[in-house]
Enzyme design. Structure first.
Site, short mmCIF file in Angstrom:
data_model
loop_
_atom_site.label_atom_id
_atom_site.label_comp_id
_atom_site.label_asym_id
_atom_site.label_seq_id
_atom_site.Cartn_x
_atom_site.Cartn_y
_atom_site.Cartn_z
N LYS A 1 0.83 -1.21 0.00
CA LYS A 1 0.00 0.00 0.00
C LYS A 1 0.87 1.26 0.00
CE LYS A 1 -2.05 1.29 3.82
NZ LYS A 1 -2.88 1.25 5.02
N ASP B 1 -6.39 0.58 0.77
CA ASP B 1 -6.44 0.60 2.23
C ASP B 1 -7.87 0.28 2.64
OD1 ASP B 1 -7.92 2.88 1.78
OD2 ASP B 1 -6.75 4.16 3.14
#
Ligand code: SF4
Length: 159
Positions: free
Chosen positions: A53, A71
């Site tokens: 991420k 996320d």
């Protein structure tokens, strides 16, 4: 040195742990990458504290390499939009990557995360104050009455 870092990240909370992580990361950048932030996913995720991420955020914003940042907000948004029912971030990334042109990936990630933080919250989505309500198949999972919904919108800095 430690005090210098602490004074910068102090306002963020958990500053001791963050200071520790930044110092470890910086050490690895110097040892492995000559003090430069690498521009490849495989190198970024080899750094301490950097997952897929974070690596995608860095690639998209620092290097102009399109990336999808899945996320908790992004995942919830795309499930509420009905783009996927999957929960696994890597699978979600792959599904969205097929649906959306590559050049839009970084901007899409920012917009959806912002929307999830501000309006389409996990527990109390503000459907009645949502600018995409007309196109959202999940409209009604949260408050629909406009005035009540407006009170749920978060306008402060992201947390
Ligand atoms: S209509 Fe409701 S569920 Fe759909 S995006 Fe807006 S806030 Fe989220």
């Amino acid at each position: 040195m430690r005090e210098d870092v602490e004074s910068i990240v102090g306002p963020l909370g958990f500053f001791r742990a963050k200071t520790e992580a930044i110092i470890k990361l910086s050490d690895q950048l110097v040892q492995k990458f000559n003090g430069e932030v690498p521009s490849r996913l495989v190198d970024l995720v080899s750094l301490p504290g950097v997952g897929r991420k974070t690596a995608n955020v860095v690639l998209g914003n620092a290097f102009g390499v399109p990336g999808i940042t899945v996320d908790t907000h992004f995942g919830r948004m795309v499930r509420r939009f009905g783009w996927t029912t999957l929960e696994d971030p890597i699978k979600v990334e792959a599904v969205v990557g097929e649906l959306i042109p590559r050049k839009e990936w970084t901007a899409l990630s920012h917009v959806l995360i912002f929307h999830g933080r501000r309006i389409c919250h996990a527990k109390k989505p503000a459907c009645g104050a949502c600018p995409v309500a007309a196109w959202c198949p999940s409209y009604g999972v949260g408050e629909t009455e406009p005035e009540a919904a407006a009170t749920l919108v978060k306008t402060g800095p992201p947390r």
